[in-house]
Design a protein around this motif. Sequence first.
Motif, PDB file in Angstrom:
ATOM      1  N   VAL A  33      -3.492   6.681  -6.866  1.00  0.00           N
ATOM      2  CA  VAL A  33      -3.211   7.004  -8.195  1.00  0.00           C
ATOM      3  C   VAL A  33      -2.360   8.346  -8.298  1.00  0.00           C
ATOM      4  CG1 VAL A  33      -5.132   5.652  -9.394  1.00  0.00           C
ATOM      5  CG2 VAL A  33      -5.343   8.259  -8.753  1.00  0.00           C
ATOM      6  N   ALA A  34      -2.598   9.372  -7.249  1.00  0.00           N
ATOM      7  CA  ALA A  34      -1.846  10.414  -7.115  1.00  0.00           C
ATOM      8  C   ALA A  34      -0.368  10.244  -6.750  1.00  0.00           C
ATOM      9  CB  ALA A  34      -2.706  11.408  -6.389  1.00  0.00           C
ATOM     10  N   HIS A  35      -0.651   9.469  -5.369  1.00  0.00           N
ATOM     11  CA  HIS A  35       0.856   8.847  -4.963  1.00  0.00           C
ATOM     12  C   HIS A  35       1.898   8.173  -5.964  1.00  0.00           C
ATOM     13  CE1 HIS A  35      -0.378  11.048  -1.548  1.00  0.00           C
ATOM     14  NE2 HIS A  35      -1.362  10.310  -1.030  1.00  0.00           N
ATOM     15  N   ALA A  36       0.908   7.357  -6.642  1.00  0.00           N
ATOM     16  CA  ALA A  36       1.792   6.622  -7.458  1.00  0.00           C
ATOM     17  C   ALA A  36       2.482   7.372  -8.673  1.00  0.00           C
ATOM     18  CB  ALA A  36       0.797   5.351  -7.936  1.00  0.00           C
ATOM     19  N   ALA A  37       1.590   8.321  -8.875  1.00  0.00           N
ATOM     20  CA  ALA A  37       2.242   9.228 -10.272  1.00  0.00           C
ATOM     21  C   ALA A  37       3.471   9.895  -9.663  1.00  0.00           C
ATOM     22  CB  ALA A  37       1.104  10.137 -10.453  1.00  0.00           C
ATOM     23  N   THR A  38       3.471  10.328  -8.365  1.00  0.00           N
ATOM     24  CA  THR A  38       4.509  11.247  -7.966  1.00  0.00           C
ATOM     25  C   THR A  38       5.493  10.345  -7.349  1.00  0.00           C
ATOM     26  OG1 THR A  38       3.392  11.605  -5.711  1.00  0.00           O
ATOM     27  CG2 THR A  38       3.088  13.138  -7.481  1.00  0.00           C
ATOM     28  N   GLY A  39       5.445   9.176  -7.017  1.00  0.00           N
ATOM     29  CA  GLY A  39       6.330   8.235  -6.583  1.00  0.00           C
ATOM     30  C   GLY A  39       6.786   8.475  -4.864  1.00  0.00           C
ATOM     31  N   VAL A  40       5.504   8.745  -4.035  1.00  0.00           N
ATOM     32  CA  VAL A  40       5.531   8.870  -2.830  1.00  0.00           C
ATOM     33  C   VAL A  40       4.540   8.043  -2.094  1.00  0.00           C
ATOM     34  CG1 VAL A  40       6.299  11.314  -3.006  1.00  0.00           C
ATOM     35  CG2 VAL A  40       3.983  10.701  -3.050  1.00  0.00           C
ATOM     36  N   ILE A  41       4.797   7.861  -0.706  1.00  0.00           N
ATOM     37  CA  ILE A  41       3.882   7.133   0.204  1.00  0.00           C
ATOM     38  C   ILE A  41       3.318   8.137   1.116  1.00  0.00           C
ATOM     39  CG2 ILE A  41       5.803   6.398   1.787  1.00  0.00           C
ATOM     40  CD1 ILE A  41       4.387   3.539   1.971  1.00  0.00           C
ATOM     41  N   GLU A  42       2.098   7.808   1.579  1.00  0.00           N
ATOM     42  CA  GLU A  42       1.387   8.807   2.315  1.00  0.00           C
ATOM     43  C   GLU A  42       1.403   8.015   3.909  1.00  0.00           C
ATOM     44  OE1 GLU A  42      -2.856  10.354   1.565  1.00  0.00           O
ATOM     45  OE2 GLU A  42      -3.300   8.794   2.934  1.00  0.00           O
ATOM     46  N   ASN A  43       1.765   8.884   4.779  1.00  0.00           N
ATOM     47  CA  ASN A  43       1.972   8.365   6.213  1.00  0.00           C
ATOM     48  C   ASN A  43       0.559   8.832   6.836  1.00  0.00           C
ATOM     49  OD1 ASN A  43       4.751   7.878   5.821  1.00  0.00           O
ATOM     50  ND2 ASN A  43       5.130   9.965   5.712  1.00  0.00           N
ATOM     51  N   GLU A  44       0.506   8.344   8.203  1.00  0.00           N
ATOM     52  CA  GLU A  44      -0.662   8.217   8.816  1.00  0.00           C
ATOM     53  C   GLU A  44      -1.326   9.855   9.161  1.00  0.00           C
ATOM     54  OE1 GLU A  44      -4.020   6.456  10.322  1.00  0.00           O
ATOM     55  OE2 GLU A  44      -2.121   5.381   9.538  1.00  0.00           O
ATOM     56  N   ASP A  45      -0.143  10.547   9.109  1.00  0.00           N
ATOM     57  CA  ASP A  45      -0.512  12.230   9.116  1.00  0.00           C
ATOM     58  C   ASP A  45      -0.730  13.000   8.211  1.00  0.00           C
ATOM     59  OD1 ASP A  45       2.118  12.237   8.432  1.00  0.00           O
ATOM     60  OD2 ASP A  45       2.898  13.465  10.203  1.00  0.00           O
ATOM     61  N   PHE A  46      -0.717  12.249   6.943  1.00  0.00           N
ATOM     62  CA  PHE A  46      -1.110  12.761   5.551  1.00  0.00           C
ATOM     63  C   PHE A  46       0.166  13.373   5.015  1.00  0.00           C
ATOM     64  CE2 PHE A  46      -5.361  12.569   7.211  1.00  0.00           C
ATOM     65  CZ  PHE A  46      -6.071  11.437   6.470  1.00  0.00           C
ATOM     66  N   SER A  47       1.316  13.272   5.618  1.00  0.00           N
ATOM     67  CA  SER A  47       2.545  13.735   5.051  1.00  0.00           C
ATOM     68  C   SER A  47       3.093  12.665   4.149  1.00  0.00           C
ATOM     69  CB  SER A  47       3.592  14.031   6.058  1.00  0.00           C
ATOM     70  OG  SER A  47       3.819  12.611   6.644  1.00  0.00           O
ATOM     71  N   THR A  48       3.780  12.942   3.124  1.00  0.00           N
ATOM     72  CA  THR A  48       4.499  12.057   2.039  1.00  0.00           C
ATOM     73  C   THR A  48       6.067  11.785   2.266  1.00  0.00           C
ATOM     74  OG1 THR A  48       4.404  13.943   0.458  1.00  0.00           O
ATOM     75  CG2 THR A  48       2.469  12.451   0.494  1.00  0.00           C
ATOM     76  N   THR A  49       6.330  10.560   1.813  1.00  0.00           N
ATOM     77  CA  THR A  49       7.819  10.174   1.772  1.00  0.00           C
ATOM     78  C   THR A  49       8.223   9.553   0.517  1.00  0.00           C
ATOM     79  OG1 THR A  49       7.704   9.717   4.299  1.00  0.00           O
ATOM     80  CG2 THR A  49       9.691   9.002   2.952  1.00  0.00           C
ATOM     81  N   LYS A  50       9.196   9.972  -0.080  1.00  0.00           N
ATOM     82  CA  LYS A  50       9.529   9.367  -1.461  1.00  0.00           C
ATOM     83  C   LYS A  50       9.825   7.842  -1.296  1.00  0.00           C
ATOM     84  CE  LYS A  50      10.872  10.799  -5.601  1.00  0.00           C
ATOM     85  NZ  LYS A  50       9.893  10.990  -6.533  1.00  0.00           N
ATOM     86  N   VAL A  51       9.588   6.971  -2.361  1.00  0.00           N
ATOM     87  CA  VAL A  51       9.879   5.771  -1.989  1.00  0.00           C
ATOM     88  C   VAL A  51      11.034   5.373  -3.187  1.00  0.00           C
ATOM     89  CG1 VAL A  51       7.511   5.242  -1.306  1.00  0.00           C
ATOM     90  CG2 VAL A  51       7.988   5.208  -3.612  1.00  0.00           C
ATOM     91  N   GLU A  52      11.447   4.097  -2.989  1.00  0.00           N
ATOM     92  CA  GLU A  52      12.351   3.478  -3.967  1.00  0.00           C
ATOM     93  C   GLU A  52      11.865   3.320  -5.357  1.00  0.00           C
ATOM     94  OE1 GLU A  52      10.881   0.343  -1.679  1.00  0.00           O
ATOM     95  OE2 GLU A  52      11.553   1.899  -0.900  1.00  0.00           O
TER      96      GLU A  52
ATOM     97  N   PRO B  27       0.814  -1.093   0.121  1.00  0.00           N
ATOM     98  CA  PRO B  27      -0.066  -0.097  -0.015  1.00  0.00           C
ATOM     99  C   PRO B  27       1.030   1.145  -0.032  1.00  0.00           C
ATOM    100  CG  PRO B  27      -0.833  -1.640   1.725  1.00  0.00           C
ATOM    101  CD  PRO B  27       0.518  -2.002   1.174  1.00  0.00           C
ATOM    102  N   ASN B  28       0.449   2.271  -0.655  1.00  0.00           N
ATOM    103  CA  ASN B  28       1.065   3.560  -0.556  1.00  0.00           C
ATOM    104  C   ASN B  28       0.334   4.666  -0.023  1.00  0.00           C
ATOM    105  OD1 ASN B  28      -1.020   4.246  -2.596  1.00  0.00           O
ATOM    106  ND2 ASN B  28       0.567   4.960  -4.165  1.00  0.00           N
ATOM    107  N   PHE B  29      -0.470   4.232   0.855  1.00  0.00           N
ATOM    108  CA  PHE B  29      -1.257   5.206   1.794  1.00  0.00           C
ATOM    109  C   PHE B  29      -1.642   4.521   3.109  1.00  0.00           C
ATOM    110  CE2 PHE B  29      -4.512   3.639  -0.985  1.00  0.00           C
ATOM    111  CZ  PHE B  29      -5.397   3.351  -0.407  1.00  0.00           C
ATOM    112  N   SER B  30      -1.946   5.151   3.880  1.00  0.00           N
ATOM    113  CA  SER B  30      -2.282   4.832   5.515  1.00  0.00           C
ATOM    114  C   SER B  30      -3.603   4.375   5.676  1.00  0.00           C
ATOM    115  CB  SER B  30      -1.812   5.965   6.522  1.00  0.00           C
ATOM    116  OG  SER B  30      -2.363   6.903   6.374  1.00  0.00           O
ATOM    117  N   GLY B  31      -3.689   4.022   6.957  1.00  0.00           N
ATOM    118  CA  GLY B  31      -5.245   3.718   7.182  1.00  0.00           C
ATOM    119  C   GLY B  31      -6.139   4.957   7.143  1.00  0.00           C
ATOM    120  N   ALA B  32      -5.713   5.974   7.505  1.00  0.00           N
ATOM    121  CA  ALA B  32      -6.329   7.380   7.553  1.00  0.00           C
ATOM    122  C   ALA B  32      -6.806   7.658   5.926  1.00  0.00           C
ATOM    123  CB  ALA B  32      -5.564   8.604   8.204  1.00  0.00           C
ATOM    124  N   GLY B  33      -5.846   7.292   5.264  1.00  0.00           N
ATOM    125  CA  GLY B  33      -6.095   7.882   3.802  1.00  0.00           C
ATOM    126  C   GLY B  33      -7.033   6.522   3.217  1.00  0.00           C
ATOM    127  N   ARG B  34      -7.153   5.444   3.772  1.00  0.00           N
ATOM    128  CA  ARG B  34      -8.095   4.657   3.148  1.00  0.00           C
ATOM    129  C   ARG B  34      -9.441   4.955   3.577  1.00  0.00           C
ATOM    130  NH1 ARG B  34      -7.455  -0.506   1.881  1.00  0.00           N
ATOM    131  NH2 ARG B  34      -5.151  -0.258   2.323  1.00  0.00           N
TER     132      ARG B  34
END
Length: 129
Positions: A74-93, A13-20
Amino acid sequence: MSEDLVMGASCRPNFSGAGRRRRRNAAIAMSVVAVLMLVAFVVLDVSWPVRLLLGVPVGGALISELQVRRNTCVAHAATGVIENEDFSTTKVEAEFAAASRRVAATIWRDGVIGAIAAAALSAATAFVV
């Protein structure tokens, strides 16, 4: 964020429970809007081209729900990030980003197909009712 896979996930998953929860609530809201629009279209006896507009909320609801089911924003997939529980994002490999983009492409495909089908069925009600 936990590295555990959600049961039945096609990729990590590239987003958190809060994002879900946020995406699920958006899908429910758009579904309610779609039902209300269809009822209004039938009651007001609007023309078939106007009824095509039903595809917009149906497509939004489908894409939101598919993101939840396929564990990929889909938005996080396009930018190559993962969403954290606080809705901040982190770059992924790169490998994870590529896998997310592949899943996101199927979400877009299926959402657009569903939206077109809903729009066509909505327009068809103008000839039946």
